[in-house]
Write an enzyme that holds these catalytic residues in place. Structure first.
Site, PDB file in Angstrom:
ATOM      1  N   ASP A  30       0.742  -1.223   0.000  1.00 44.48           N
ATOM      2  CA  ASP A  30       0.088   0.011   0.111  1.00 44.48           C
ATOM      3  C   ASP A  30       0.947   1.265   0.038  1.00 44.48           C
ATOM      4  OD1 ASP A  30      -2.072   2.220   1.010  1.00 44.48           O
ATOM      5  OD2 ASP A  30      -3.349   0.087   1.314  1.00 44.48           O
ATOM      6  N   LYS A  83     -11.216   6.031  -5.255  1.00 44.25           N
ATOM      7  CA  LYS A  83     -12.705   5.704  -5.311  1.00 44.25           C
ATOM      8  C   LYS A  83     -13.688   6.662  -5.351  1.00 44.25           C
ATOM      9  CE  LYS A  83     -12.910   4.683  -0.456  1.00 44.25           C
ATOM     10  NZ  LYS A  83     -13.595   3.797   0.591  1.00 44.25           N
ATOM     11  N   SER A 123     -16.482  -2.675  -9.360  1.00 40.70           N
ATOM     12  CA  SER A 123     -17.645  -1.928  -8.626  1.00 40.70           C
ATOM     13  C   SER A 123     -18.938  -2.064  -9.393  1.00 40.70           C
ATOM     14  CB  SER A 123     -17.550  -0.605  -8.490  1.00 40.70           C
ATOM     15  OG  SER A 123     -18.582   0.185  -7.995  1.00 40.70           O
ATOM     16  N   TYR A 147     -14.373   7.461 -12.551  1.00 38.58           N
ATOM     17  CA  TYR A 147     -14.114   6.601 -11.431  1.00 38.58           C
ATOM     18  C   TYR A 147     -14.460   5.050 -12.012  1.00 38.58           C
ATOM     19  CZ  TYR A 147     -14.670   3.134  -7.715  1.00 38.58           C
ATOM     20  OH  TYR A 147     -15.106   2.081  -6.947  1.00 38.58           O
ATOM     21  N   LYS A 151     -12.873   1.530 -13.700  1.00 42.96           N
ATOM     22  CA  LYS A 151     -13.159   0.191 -13.168  1.00 42.96           C
ATOM     23  C   LYS A 151     -13.358  -0.605 -14.719  1.00 42.96           C
ATOM     24  CE  LYS A 151     -12.404   0.223  -9.008  1.00 42.96           C
ATOM     25  NZ  LYS A 151     -11.417  -0.369  -8.310  1.00 42.96           N
ATOM     26  N   ASN A 197     -19.707   8.882   1.644  1.00 38.22           N
ATOM     27  CA  ASN A 197     -20.595   7.577   1.565  1.00 38.22           C
ATOM     28  C   ASN A 197     -21.587   7.855   2.904  1.00 38.22           C
ATOM     29  OD1 ASN A 197     -17.985   5.888   0.311  1.00 38.22           O
ATOM     30  ND2 ASN A 197     -19.883   6.089  -0.731  1.00 38.22           N
TER      31      ASN A 197
HETATM   32  N1  LIG Z   1     -15.671   1.207  -0.584  1.00 39.36           N
HETATM   33  C1  LIG Z   1     -16.600   1.074  -1.683  1.00 39.36           C
HETATM   34  O1  LIG Z   1     -17.728   1.691  -1.642  1.00 39.36           O
HETATM   35  C2  LIG Z   1     -16.282   0.379  -2.830  1.00 39.36           C
HETATM   36  C3  LIG Z   1     -17.186  -0.036  -3.840  1.00 39.36           C
HETATM   37  C4  LIG Z   1     -17.030  -0.638  -4.941  1.00 39.36           C
HETATM   38  C5  LIG Z   1     -15.707  -0.910  -5.313  1.00 39.36           C
HETATM   39  N2  LIG Z   1     -14.674  -0.444  -4.431  1.00 39.36           N
HETATM   40  C6  LIG Z   1     -13.100  -0.629  -4.699  1.00 39.36           C
HETATM   41  O2  LIG Z   1     -12.683  -1.446  -3.808  1.00 39.36           O
HETATM   42  C7  LIG Z   1     -11.311  -1.161  -3.446  1.00 39.36           C
HETATM   43  C8  LIG Z   1     -10.891  -0.776  -2.195  1.00 39.36           C
HETATM   44  O3  LIG Z   1     -11.740   0.229  -1.768  1.00 39.36           O
HETATM   45  P1  LIG Z   1     -11.610   0.773  -0.175  1.00 39.36           P
HETATM   46  O4  LIG Z   1     -13.108   1.055   0.142  1.00 39.36           O
HETATM   47  O5  LIG Z   1     -10.971  -0.377   0.737  1.00 39.36           O
HETATM   48  O6  LIG Z   1     -10.856   2.018  -0.388  1.00 39.36           O
HETATM   49  P2  LIG Z   1      -9.665   2.731   0.491  1.00 39.36           P
HETATM   50  O7  LIG Z   1      -9.118   3.994  -0.099  1.00 39.36           O
HETATM   51  O8  LIG Z   1     -10.044   2.547   1.940  1.00 39.36           O
HETATM   52  O9  LIG Z   1      -8.488   1.398   0.181  1.00 39.36           O
HETATM   53  C9  LIG Z   1      -7.683   1.705  -1.031  1.00 39.36           C
HETATM   54  C10 LIG Z   1      -6.077   1.540  -0.658  1.00 39.36           C
HETATM   55  O10 LIG Z   1      -5.616   1.611  -1.756  1.00 39.36           O
HETATM   56  C11 LIG Z   1      -4.295   2.344  -1.765  1.00 39.36           C
HETATM   57  N3  LIG Z   1      -3.878   2.804  -2.841  1.00 39.36           N
HETATM   58  C12 LIG Z   1      -4.289   3.889  -3.754  1.00 39.36           C
HETATM   59  N4  LIG Z   1      -3.603   3.977  -4.771  1.00 39.36           N
HETATM   60  C13 LIG Z   1      -2.562   3.232  -4.544  1.00 39.36           C
HETATM   61  C14 LIG Z   1      -1.374   3.169  -5.379  1.00 39.36           C
HETATM   62  N5  LIG Z   1      -1.005   3.509  -6.400  1.00 39.36           N
HETATM   63  N6  LIG Z   1      -0.623   2.021  -4.846  1.00 39.36           N
HETATM   64  C15 LIG Z   1      -0.572   1.321  -3.624  1.00 39.36           C
HETATM   65  N7  LIG Z   1      -1.714   1.541  -2.904  1.00 39.36           N
HETATM   66  C16 LIG Z   1      -2.575   2.520  -3.293  1.00 39.36           C
HETATM   67  C17 LIG Z   1      -4.814   3.359  -0.444  1.00 39.36           C
HETATM   68  O11 LIG Z   1      -3.730   4.020   0.240  1.00 39.36           O
HETATM   69  C18 LIG Z   1      -5.960   2.519   0.413  1.00 39.36           C
HETATM   70  O12 LIG Z   1      -5.128   1.991   1.395  1.00 39.36           O
HETATM   71  C19 LIG Z   1     -10.797   0.014  -4.477  1.00 39.36           C
HETATM   72  O13 LIG Z   1     -10.366  -0.355  -5.656  1.00 39.36           O
HETATM   73  C20 LIG Z   1     -12.119   0.678  -4.811  1.00 39.36           C
HETATM   74  O14 LIG Z   1     -12.455   1.328  -6.073  1.00 39.36           O
HETATM   75  C21 LIG Z   1     -14.853   0.094  -3.271  1.00 39.36           C
HETATM   76  O1  LIG Z   2     -24.586  12.354   2.503  1.00 40.32           O
HETATM   77  C1  LIG Z   2     -25.076  11.545   2.032  1.00 40.32           C
HETATM   78  C2  LIG Z   2     -24.248  10.512   1.341  1.00 40.32           C
HETATM   79  C3  LIG Z   2     -25.166   9.528   0.549  1.00 40.32           C
HETATM   80  N1  LIG Z   2     -26.476   9.625   0.462  1.00 40.32           N
HETATM   81  C4  LIG Z   2     -27.514   8.889  -0.148  1.00 40.32           C
HETATM   82  O2  LIG Z   2     -27.019   7.509   0.338  1.00 40.32           O
HETATM   83  C5  LIG Z   2     -27.022   6.658  -0.831  1.00 40.32           C
HETATM   84  C6  LIG Z   2     -25.598   5.482  -0.946  1.00 40.32           C
HETATM   85  O3  LIG Z   2     -24.910   6.891  -1.254  1.00 40.32           O
HETATM   86  P1  LIG Z   2     -23.387   6.490  -1.180  1.00 40.32           P
HETATM   87  O4  LIG Z   2     -23.057   5.630   0.020  1.00 40.32           O
HETATM   88  O5  LIG Z   2     -22.435   7.688  -1.504  1.00 40.32           O
HETATM   89  O6  LIG Z   2     -23.032   5.218  -2.069  1.00 40.32           O
HETATM   90  P2  LIG Z   2     -23.213   5.214  -3.717  1.00 40.32           P
HETATM   91  O7  LIG Z   2     -23.642   6.535  -4.207  1.00 40.32           O
HETATM   92  O8  LIG Z   2     -24.346   4.044  -4.135  1.00 40.32           O
HETATM   93  O9  LIG Z   2     -21.928   4.743  -4.432  1.00 40.32           O
HETATM   94  C7  LIG Z   2     -21.008   3.574  -3.732  1.00 40.32           C
HETATM   95  O10 LIG Z   2     -21.390   2.421  -4.145  1.00 40.32           O
HETATM   96  C8  LIG Z   2     -20.829   2.183  -5.467  1.00 40.32           C
HETATM   97  C9  LIG Z   2     -21.188   0.951  -5.724  1.00 40.32           C
HETATM   98  O11 LIG Z   2     -22.536   0.272  -5.885  1.00 40.32           O
HETATM   99  C10 LIG Z   2     -19.628   2.380  -5.725  1.00 40.32           C
HETATM  100  O12 LIG Z   2     -18.950   2.296  -6.970  1.00 40.32           O
HETATM  101  C11 LIG Z   2     -19.135   3.785  -5.238  1.00 40.32           C
HETATM  102  O13 LIG Z   2     -17.668   3.950  -5.210  1.00 40.32           O
HETATM  103  C12 LIG Z   2     -19.705   3.864  -3.800  1.00 40.32           C
HETATM  104  O14 LIG Z   2     -19.392   5.249  -3.297  1.00 40.32           O
HETATM  105  C13 LIG Z   2     -27.554   7.284  -1.995  1.00 40.32           C
HETATM  106  O15 LIG Z   2     -28.777   7.445  -2.203  1.00 40.32           O
HETATM  107  C14 LIG Z   2     -27.073   8.559  -1.734  1.00 40.32           C
HETATM  108  O16 LIG Z   2     -27.760   9.689  -2.293  1.00 40.32           O
HETATM  109  C15 LIG Z   2     -27.301  10.885   1.290  1.00 40.32           C
HETATM  110  O17 LIG Z   2     -28.292  10.810   1.116  1.00 40.32           O
HETATM  111  N2  LIG Z   2     -26.384  11.541   1.893  1.00 40.32           N
END
Ligand SMILES: NC(=O)c1ccc[n+]([C@@H]2O[C@H](COP(=O)([O-])OP(=O)(O)OC[C@H]3O[C@@H](n4cnc5c(N)ncnc54)[C@H](O)[C@@H]3O)[C@@H](O)[C@H]2O)c1
Ligand SMILES: O=c1ccn([C@@H]2O[C@H](COP(=O)(O)OP(=O)(O)O[C@H]3O[C@H](CO)[C@@H](O)[C@H](O)[C@H]3O)[C@@H](O)[C@H]2O)c(=O)[nH]1
Length: 348
Positions: A30, A83, A123, A147, A151, A197
């Site tokens: 990381d 992300k 995602s 973003y 993906k 989020n």
């Molecule tokens: N959390 C969500 O809602 C969600 C939903 C769908 C997909 N994802 C995907 O899942 C993965 C993990 O998400 P997360 O929620 O744990 O996010 P996060 O930001 O907590 O974790 C991502 C990690 O990657 C590291 N990183 C970023 N760029 C890097 C690089 N160039 N080299 C090395 N390390 C790097 C960051 O420091 C971090 O620790 C991401 O690829 C994200 O796009 C997350």
């Molecule tokens: O302050 C806030 C934040 C969110 N929401 C609502 O809550 C729901 C969920 O929103 P959020 O938690 O931001 O998630 P998403 O917009 O669904 O997106 C997430 O989930 C996707 C996968 O489904 C990922 O790709 C994105 O990276 C991740 O941010 C949505 O209806 C938003 O409008 C609010 O009303 N107020």
């Protein structure tokens, strides 16, 4: 040995626990751009086992190649990336560079080291605006922001790679909305600044760090007018990585939704969080957020059929575990409130 990129992040720290608990050896890489090493120290505490941590960037092909060789890595679980949807609109090239170019560098290092098994975190955002619900893996793809397009492009790249070389085995995991935390309360989501989020924001309001939640729209075509999402417990999500790793015996690409199949509205989440935490979560209705859809939830049947994987934790459990993490660590990993006996990282 499994190489876990983005291992210190929210999902990565939970995947570390799943891998260590399954008896696998882990080298986590990381660059700490959105995380702290503390998450991995705590993951070790949870499991009573050590992992190897390497501070490195996936864009640095030589560094990754060196890790692959030094630790005799057999498979890579690739989570590293940026992300934030809003950020990606403001700085698209940063997202393409870090996510797409970073993955290209990683794949190149893997090819050189003859490591050709990969699990990639994609995602549900790749589906774009739902043409029908629930979303199955055959739903057309049409991400609506940079973003999501990173993906999408990575998914396409992985498919081409597998077509060109039958030695590759790739699992593409399309996450829905990961929330919650490990039941120990030791690791969880720790966003920098105001959370984008819903769940981390609700938790920070409940703990008193922020005043209220702005609900983005209450005029959607849903039962209570607020948006509906498929929230999935991060521990269930993490176990999906193990299942897919165990399943990647055949060459080619396996693309799987990781969701629960249940949609919950924003109001339902707030009410459930209030019930399990005993705290009030004030909210105010505001404008819709650009790019949001009314409802988005998975058809998870393919995952169950092919991997034997299924989420088991309820929304109440997601909120309760998220609350345990938030209340024990009101300032996330930066607070010194929750000390653990640190296990040293393994020295490689
Ligand atoms: N959390 C969500 O809602 C969600 C939903 C769908 C997909 N994802 C995907 O899942 C993965 C993990 O998400 P997360 O929620 O744990 O996010 P996060 O930001 O907590 O974790 C991502 C990690 O990657 C590291 N990183 C970023 N760029 C890097 C690089 N160039 N080299 C090395 N390390 C790097 C960051 O420091 C971090 O620790 C991401 O690829 C994200 O796009 C997350
Ligand atoms: O302050 C806030 C934040 C969110 N929401 C609502 O809550 C729901 C969920 O929103 P959020 O938690 O931001 O998630 P998403 O917009 O669904 O997106 C997430 O989930 C996707 C996968 O489904 C990922 O790709 C994105 O990276 C991740 O941010 C949505 O209806 C938003 O409008 C609010 O009303 N107020």
């Amino acid at each position: 040995m499994i190489l876990l990129t983005g291992g210190a992040g929210y999902i990565g720290s939970h995947v570390s626990v799943a891998l260590l608990d399954a008896g696998l050896d882990v080298v986590a890489v990381d660059n700490l751009s959105n995380s702290s090493k503390a998450s991995l120290e705590r993951a070790q505490t949870i499991c009573g086992r050590s992992l190897v941590f390497r501070h490195a960037d996936i864009c640095n092909e030589e560094a990754i190649y060196e890790v692959l060789r030094a630790y005799e890595v057999t498979a890579v679980v690739h989570l590293a990336g940026f992300k934030a949807v809003g950020d990606s609109n403001a700085q698209p090239m940063t997202y393409y560079e870090n996510n797409v170019l970073g993955t290209m560098r990683l794949l190149s290092a893997m090819k050189r080291a003859s490591v050709k098994t990969l699990v990639f975190s994609s995602s549900a955002t790749v589906y774009g605006i739902p043409a029908y619900l629930p979303l199955d893996e055959k739903h057309p793809l049409g991400p609506t922001n940079p973003y999501g397009r990173t993906k999408f492009f990575i998914e396409e790249m992985l498919k081409d790679l597998c077509k060109s070389d039958p030695d590759w085995r790739v699992g593409i995991l399309r996450y829905f909305n990961p929330v919650g935390a490990h039941e120990s309360g030791l690791i969880g989501e720790d966003p920098i600044g105001i959370p984008n989020n819903l769940l981390p924001l609700v938790a920070q309001v409940a703990v008193g760090r922020r005043e209220k939640v702005f609900i983005f729209g209450n005029d959607y075509d849903t039962p209570d007018g607020t948006g509906i999402r498929d929230f999935i417990h991060v521990v269930d999500l993490a176990s999906g990585h193990l299942c897919v790793l165990n399943h990647l015996k055949q060459p080619g690409v396996l693309t799987v939704n990781l969701g629960t199949g249940n949609g919950h509205s924003v109001l339902e989440v707030i009410q459930t969080f209030e019930a399990v935490s005993g705290r009030s979560v004030p909210y105010e209705f505001g404008e819709r957020r650009t790019g949001d859809v009314a409802a988005c939830y998975a058809d998870p049947t393919f995952a169950e059929r092919t991997l034997g994987w299924k989420s088991v934790r309820s929304l109440a459990r997601m909120c309760a575990d998220h609350w345990r993490w938030q209340s024990k660590n009101p300032d996330g990993y930066r607070g010194a409130q929750y000390q653990t006996n640190k296990l040293k990282f393994r020295v490689g």
